[in-house]
Design a protein around this motif. Structure first.
Motif, mmCIF file in Angstrom:
data_model
loop_
_atom_site.group_PDB
_atom_site.id
_atom_site.type_symbol
_atom_site.label_atom_id
_atom_site.label_comp_id
_atom_site.label_asym_id
_atom_site.label_seq_id
_atom_site.Cartn_x
_atom_site.Cartn_y
_atom_site.Cartn_z
ATOM 1 N N ARG A 454 -43.437 24.216 44.771
ATOM 2 C CA ARG A 454 -43.017 25.407 45.362
ATOM 3 C C ARG A 454 -42.044 25.313 46.354
ATOM 4 O O ARG A 454 -41.928 24.494 47.216
ATOM 5 N N THR A 455 -41.066 26.447 46.590
ATOM 6 C CA THR A 455 -40.068 26.556 47.581
ATOM 7 C C THR A 455 -39.951 27.922 48.000
ATOM 8 O O THR A 455 -40.032 28.961 47.089
ATOM 9 N N ASP A 456 -39.895 28.145 49.357
ATOM 10 C CA ASP A 456 -39.704 29.549 49.772
ATOM 11 C C ASP A 456 -38.155 29.909 49.861
ATOM 12 O O ASP A 456 -37.730 30.905 50.329
ATOM 13 N N GLN A 457 -37.261 29.305 49.263
ATOM 14 C CA GLN A 457 -35.836 29.416 49.326
ATOM 15 C C GLN A 457 -35.589 29.984 47.737
ATOM 16 O O GLN A 457 -36.289 29.716 46.825
ATOM 17 N N ASN A 458 -34.417 30.542 47.708
ATOM 18 C CA ASN A 458 -33.579 30.906 46.498
ATOM 19 C C ASN A 458 -32.726 29.862 46.095
ATOM 20 O O ASN A 458 -31.166 30.144 46.635
ATOM 21 N N LEU A 459 -32.976 28.779 45.602
ATOM 22 C CA LEU A 459 -32.032 27.432 45.362
ATOM 23 C C LEU A 459 -31.161 27.703 44.311
ATOM 24 O O LEU A 459 -30.165 27.065 44.267
ATOM 25 N N ASN A 460 -31.545 28.340 43.232
ATOM 26 C CA ASN A 460 -30.698 28.563 42.148
ATOM 27 C C ASN A 460 -30.242 27.095 41.468
ATOM 28 O O ASN A 460 -29.124 26.717 41.369
ATOM 29 N N PHE A 461 -31.252 26.257 41.344
ATOM 30 C CA PHE A 461 -31.003 24.789 41.141
ATOM 31 C C PHE A 461 -31.700 24.597 39.581
ATOM 32 O O PHE A 461 -32.791 24.721 39.805
ATOM 33 N N ASN A 462 -31.089 24.060 38.696
ATOM 34 C CA ASN A 462 -31.468 23.670 37.584
ATOM 35 C C ASN A 462 -31.932 22.122 37.533
ATOM 36 O O ASN A 462 -30.964 21.166 37.190
ATOM 37 N N ILE A 463 -33.213 21.858 37.726
ATOM 38 C CA ILE A 463 -33.712 20.476 37.544
ATOM 39 C C ILE A 463 -33.519 19.982 36.200
ATOM 40 O O ILE A 463 -33.266 18.702 36.191
ATOM 41 N N GLU A 464 -33.728 20.565 35.347
ATOM 42 C CA GLU A 464 -33.448 20.062 33.885
ATOM 43 C C GLU A 464 -32.138 19.198 33.427
ATOM 44 O O GLU A 464 -32.068 18.322 32.693
ATOM 45 N N SER A 465 -31.181 20.062 34.052
ATOM 46 C CA SER A 465 -29.912 19.386 33.896
ATOM 47 C C SER A 465 -29.765 18.137 34.656
ATOM 48 O O SER A 465 -28.871 17.290 33.928
ATOM 49 N N TRP A 466 -30.582 17.678 35.263
ATOM 50 C CA TRP A 466 -30.359 16.277 35.981
ATOM 51 C C TRP A 466 -31.463 15.261 35.286
ATOM 52 O O TRP A 466 -31.577 14.250 35.868
ATOM 53 N N CYS A 467 -32.259 15.945 34.313
ATOM 54 C CA CYS A 467 -33.319 14.901 33.741
ATOM 55 C C CYS A 467 -33.131 14.865 32.093
ATOM 56 O O CYS A 467 -34.076 15.529 31.366
ATOM 57 N N PRO A 468 -32.041 14.359 31.417
ATOM 58 C CA PRO A 468 -31.765 14.526 30.173
ATOM 59 C C PRO A 468 -32.554 13.573 29.285
ATOM 60 O O PRO A 468 -31.966 12.608 28.609
ATOM 61 N N TRP A 469 -34.050 13.493 29.717
ATOM 62 C CA TRP A 469 -34.714 12.714 28.933
ATOM 63 C C TRP A 469 -36.043 13.250 28.533
ATOM 64 O O TRP A 469 -36.367 14.352 29.043
ATOM 65 N N THR A 470 -36.958 12.687 27.664
ATOM 66 C CA THR A 470 -37.790 13.385 27.202
ATOM 67 C C THR A 470 -39.102 12.570 27.897
ATOM 68 O O THR A 470 -39.117 11.487 28.105
ATOM 69 N N VAL A 471 -40.064 13.833 28.303
ATOM 70 C CA VAL A 471 -41.381 13.238 28.678
ATOM 71 C C VAL A 471 -42.322 12.923 27.973
ATOM 72 O O VAL A 471 -42.827 13.762 26.978
ATOM 73 N N PRO A 472 -42.862 11.786 27.703
ATOM 74 C CA PRO A 472 -43.916 11.394 26.932
ATOM 75 C C PRO A 472 -45.209 11.746 27.466
ATOM 76 O O PRO A 472 -45.325 12.113 28.472
ATOM 77 N N SER A 473 -46.520 11.672 26.367
ATOM 78 C CA SER A 473 -47.723 12.071 26.883
ATOM 79 C C SER A 473 -48.292 10.435 26.882
ATOM 80 O O SER A 473 -48.523 9.805 25.785
ATOM 81 N N LEU A 474 -48.602 9.974 27.880
ATOM 82 C CA LEU A 474 -48.973 8.494 27.968
ATOM 83 C C LEU A 474 -50.670 8.525 27.956
ATOM 84 O O LEU A 474 -51.436 9.542 28.530
#
Length: 474
Positions: A454-474
């Motif tokens: 969490r953050t108490d700021q309005n960051l308006n930041f898209n995390i997904e655009s920096w993570c163009p990879w698939t998260v596996p289930s390990l």
């Protein structure tokens, strides 16, 4: 006519001159780039250089009670990154004894050269050679690869365990480490709660006490990390007891040397468990600002740490280099790799060759957190100080959280960004979160609810655009 830089310096000087009669309270800011407030600390404290942007009043009698002159920033530039061949001294390959379906039964070797430049955050679930992480055995191999890459390109080599001896008297744990015919000794102070124990303990970077409130029932171990590796400025390179033991030219930066020191503390606790009454299987580590970077690296490099608690670690800790560059290109004023290597000796000198093109690095600091996973990790950040990188830490740790997601361990990961307080002072809004993590991972209360992002700021930041990879289930 004054230049903009000269005019800014004059305004800072005039502002400081107008408050010379004032003193700053303990833990308050007392200097830094652009600071115009009090530069003299209250009695019993002194003005400590956290970094070029922030000086803070901390307990003790330091070399001065006023902030040093406003610093200038030296940028280290390079025109070409060095290449590595099979004959180049590098971090050792990970063990080949771990079975790995994706890696053909053994861990792949650590590559001897850099791969393609990557502008987004590198994929935690793909080996440097392109193989995918598909199970837990692969993940163990990938962690070994990530650690070796951090050692090689940024942090410097972490030496193998030396011979360690220890003794305990009063509240002092004395530690001696020996290797190659040399020995060094240092000590830490253990403050224990009332009760019968054995107690869990939090190792605190800095001998002046923790800046987080340590919950009841938990001991505090005060670690003078500066004694192991100095960190005053760029001239501190190779100074401290770590370098007395391994040589002043050792590749390890201060962060790695401190992590080595934390490991030796845990070695000593294992040797003196019956005397200290400390449980070495329930150890946490914390620190703030520069020491927060140190706590983060210790948690990444030392698997015996059950709970890692970096506070306001910013760039070089919870912040990603790529995101800091992106912030600066969009009008922010964030500490980045180019600045940080000119400020102090926290990183290996090997890192200097890459700071002008961090996209060529095969990692970023979301992968530092991957070395902690799935152990407990609770990150505390303050958005009020822009140089810490409120977006770069939020985005970086948002990506790091995906490591825990893949391992089915989201409850072990916490990121909490809360403003409205001084640097390295603890806001009450984080108390319940901190207590929950300590309760579960140090006090053994398995039913405690943890896991926060969490953050108490309005960051308006898209995390997904920096993570163009698939998260596996390990």
């Amino acid at each position: 006519m004054l230049s903009p830089a000269q005019a800014s310096a004059l305004l800072v000087a005039l502002g400081a001159a107008g408050v010379t009669a004032q003193t700053q309270n303990l833990w308050g800011q007392c200097g830094g780039i652009g600071w115009s407030g009090p530069t003299t600390c209250a009695s019993g404290s002194y003005c400590f250089h956290q970094n070029d942007w922030y000086y803070q009043c901390i307990p003790g009698a330091g070399p001065t009670t006023a902030a040093p002159a406003q610093p200038t920033t030296t940028l280290i530039s390079t025109t070409k990154a060095p290449t590595y061949s099979s004959s180049t001294a590098a971090a050792p390959s990970p063990t080949t004894s771990v079975p790995s379906a994706g890696g053909g039964g053994v861990c792949p070797n650590v590559p001897t050269s850099l791969g393609a430049s990557v502008s987004t955050l590198p994929d935690p679930f793909t080996f440097a050679g392109g193989q995918k992480v598909i199970n837990r055995a692969d993940w163990t191999c990938r962690q070994a690869e990530i650690k070796a890459l951090f050692e090689k390109y940024e942090l410097g080599t972490l030496p193998a365990k030396p011979t360690v001896s220890a003794s305990y008297s009063g509240s002092t744990l004395s530690i001696t480490a020996s290797t190659g015919g040399k020995s060094i000794s240092f000590s830490v102070t253990i403050n224990k709660p009332s009760g019968s124990g054995p107690f869990p303990a939090i190792i605190n970077y800095g001998s002046y006490g923790a800046s987080i409130p340590v919950p009841s029932g938990v001991a505090t171990i005060l670690f003078n990390n500066d004694d192991i590796a100095a960190q005053q400025d760029g001239s501190s390179r190779g100074k401290g007891k770590f370098y007395d033991l391994y040589g002043s030219s050792h590749s390890a930066g201060a962060l790695t040397a401190w992590a080595w020191g934390v490991s030796r503390i845990i070695d000593a606790l294992e040797l003196t468990k019956s005397q200290t009454n400390i449980d070495p299987t329930r150890i946490g580590v914390t620190g703030c600002s520069r020491n927060g970077k140190g706590a983060f690296v210790a948690g990444a490099f030392e698997p015996r740490i059950a709970l890692t608690l970096p506070q306001e670690s910013g760039a070089g800790g919870a912040g990603c280099w790529r995101l800091a560059n992106w912030q600066n290109s969009n009008g922010y004023n964030v500490q980045d790799a180019k600045e940080i290597v000119g400020e102090n000796v926290w990183f290996s000198p090997n890192f200097n060759s890459y700071v002008n093109n961090v996209n060529q690095l095969p990692f970023d600091h979301h992968l530092l957190a991957s070395l902690v996973a799935p152990r407990g990790l609770y990150i505390m950040e303050n958005p009020d100080f822009e140089w810490l990188g409120k977006i770069s830490t939020y985005g970086c740790m948002g990506a790091a959280r995906k490591n825990y997601q893949a391992l089915g361990a989201l409850e072990a990961f916490g990121y909490s960004q809360v403003g409205g307080h001084n640097h390295c002072s603890f806001p009450g809004a984080q108390s319940s979160e901190l207590n929950a993590f300590v309760s579960k991972y140090l006090l053994g209360n398995s039913g405690t609810t943890t896991g926060v992002f969490r953050t108490d700021q309005n960051l308006n930041f898209n995390i997904e655009s920096w993570c163009p990879w698939t998260v596996p289930s390990l």
